[in-house]
Enzyme design. Structure first.
Site, mmCIF file in Angstrom:
data_model
loop_
_atom_site.group_PDB
_atom_site.id
_atom_site.type_symbol
_atom_site.label_atom_id
_atom_site.label_comp_id
_atom_site.label_asym_id
_atom_site.label_seq_id
_atom_site.Cartn_x
_atom_site.Cartn_y
_atom_site.Cartn_z
ATOM 1 N N HIS A 19 1.085 -2.589 12.810
ATOM 2 C CA HIS A 19 1.613 -3.786 12.167
ATOM 3 C C HIS A 19 2.476 -3.343 10.994
ATOM 4 O O HIS A 19 2.616 -2.140 10.745
ATOM 5 C CB HIS A 19 0.506 -4.759 11.751
ATOM 6 C CG HIS A 19 -0.430 -4.249 10.697
ATOM 7 N ND1 HIS A 19 -1.247 -3.160 10.879
ATOM 8 C CD2 HIS A 19 -0.703 -4.703 9.435
ATOM 9 C CE1 HIS A 19 -1.975 -2.946 9.785
ATOM 10 N NE2 HIS A 19 -1.654 -3.862 8.903
ATOM 11 N N HIS A 46 2.472 -4.113 7.550
ATOM 12 C CA HIS A 46 2.125 -4.100 6.139
ATOM 13 C C HIS A 46 2.605 -2.794 5.518
ATOM 14 O O HIS A 46 2.717 -1.761 6.193
ATOM 15 C CB HIS A 46 0.625 -4.282 5.945
ATOM 16 C CG HIS A 46 0.201 -5.717 5.972
ATOM 17 N ND1 HIS A 46 -1.082 -6.111 6.277
ATOM 18 C CD2 HIS A 46 0.881 -6.871 5.728
ATOM 19 C CE1 HIS A 46 -1.170 -7.443 6.219
ATOM 20 N NE2 HIS A 46 0.012 -7.913 5.901
ATOM 21 N N ASP A 84 1.492 -0.468 3.786
ATOM 22 C CA ASP A 84 0.743 0.788 3.818
ATOM 23 C C ASP A 84 0.707 1.406 5.216
ATOM 24 O O ASP A 84 0.061 2.433 5.409
ATOM 25 C CB ASP A 84 -0.687 0.578 3.284
ATOM 26 C CG ASP A 84 -1.462 -0.494 4.038
ATOM 27 O OD1 ASP A 84 -0.854 -1.522 4.375
ATOM 28 O OD2 ASP A 84 -2.672 -0.323 4.267
ATOM 29 N N HIS A 85 1.419 0.801 6.172
ATOM 30 C CA HIS A 85 1.357 1.280 7.557
ATOM 31 C C HIS A 85 2.694 1.767 8.121
ATOM 32 O O HIS A 85 2.725 2.794 8.783
ATOM 33 C CB HIS A 85 0.818 0.172 8.464
ATOM 34 C CG HIS A 85 -0.645 -0.040 8.317
ATOM 35 N ND1 HIS A 85 -1.569 0.454 9.211
ATOM 36 C CD2 HIS A 85 -1.348 -0.670 7.351
ATOM 37 C CE1 HIS A 85 -2.787 0.134 8.800
ATOM 38 N NE2 HIS A 85 -2.685 -0.549 7.679
#
Length: 292
Positions: A80, A82, A84-85
């Site tokens: 996904h 977000h 932090d990804h």
């Protein structure tokens, strides 16, 4: 809601073997919401796939480059978008020439309290995977498993050769997933959890936390936790009538780190929206809710 954590418990930037086909590298972004940080997974022995490349951090990119060790990168996959990804996907693609595929792009303003949960507006995949689509390399096959709920574009990836599932933020190894409207959807989340119960995966590799063995037991427990929280909300509304979410959080999350109360309020709101869709609760204005 979550156990205390010590970022020193796990070293960042070090490749750790989890199985013959799976290695991980921990990004240096620990927080109350990411636990010890985002775990990037490297799948394969000869030519590899990289799952959730993580934040666009120079040290993390250097660690991933060292872990890849000159091997061909077949693809870079994101569960996904977000922050932090997925932000490291583009620079890692530039370094390796690998295409970025996986979840669909999604950019919207998230009015929740999680600064780390903002969406990556620069994510531009070469290919979007639908449920069941596969990508493969020497000795490994990854299949997309659509799991909306935490976000509407969330995908898990099943490693068919090992009956393993890279569960992203849908099922984590340290805490329940935050479901934050408007994009996070409790109805979708519970439906996706039910889907996972019907699978035969033997281990989950989450983006945060340790590998999960006997994952169906954890999924059943997490679903039970959500049903208990739903019951708490309904009992609160029945007892107190027209109510504001912060008052519900203050009672239902006693003992939880106050820094997490904002995120807890988002999950309560997600429950209330789900209850509203089922005809059990309704908004009364100014962020307040009552039984229907």
């Amino acid at each position: 809601m979550a156990p205390p954590f010590d970022p020193a418990d796990l070293p960042t930037g070090v490749m750790m073997a989890l199985s013959p086909l799976v290695h991980r590298v921990l990004a240096p972004n620990p927080s109350p919401f990411t636990y010890t940080g985002t775990q990037t997974y490297i799948v394969g022995a000869q030519a590899v796939a990289v799952i959730d490349p993580g934040p666009d951090d120079a040290d993390h990119l250097a660690a991933l480059t060292a872990a890849i060790a000159g091997r061909p990168v077949v693809t870079i996959l994101c569960t996904h978008t977000h922050r932090d990804h997925s932000p490291a996907a583009r620079p890692l693609s530039d370094l390796t020439g690998a295409p970025v595929i996986g979840c669909a792009p999604l950019t919207l303003d998230d009015d929740g309290p999680r600064a780390d949960a903002a969406f990556d507006a620069d994510y531009r995949p070469t290919q979007v995977l639908a449920d069941g689509d596969e990508v493969s390399g020497p000795g490994w096959t990854l299949a997309a498993v659509a799991t909306p709920g935490h976000t509407s574009n969330h995908l898990c990836f099943a490693l068919l050769e090992e009956k393993a599932l890279f569960s992203g933020d849908h099922v984590m190894g340290w805490s329940t997933s935050v479901i934050s409207p408007p994009d996070g959807d409790m109805t979708d989340y519970m439906r996706s959890m039910q889907l996972l119960l019907g699978r035969d995966d033997v281990v989950y590799y989450p983006a945060h936390g340790e590998p999960i063995e006997n994952p169906q037991r954890l999924v059943r427990g997490m679903m039970g936790h959500r049903k208990q929280r739903e019951g708490q909300i309904l009992r609160f509304l029945e007892r107190n009538g027209d109510s504001a979410i912060p008052d519900m959080v203050a009672e239902m999350y006693k003992g939880v780190d106050p820094r997490l109360h904002g995120a807890a309020g988002r999950s309560v709101l997600a429950h209330l929206i789900d209850l509203g869709g089922r005809g059990l609760a309704e908004p009364t204005g100014d962020g307040r809710w009552q039984m229907r």
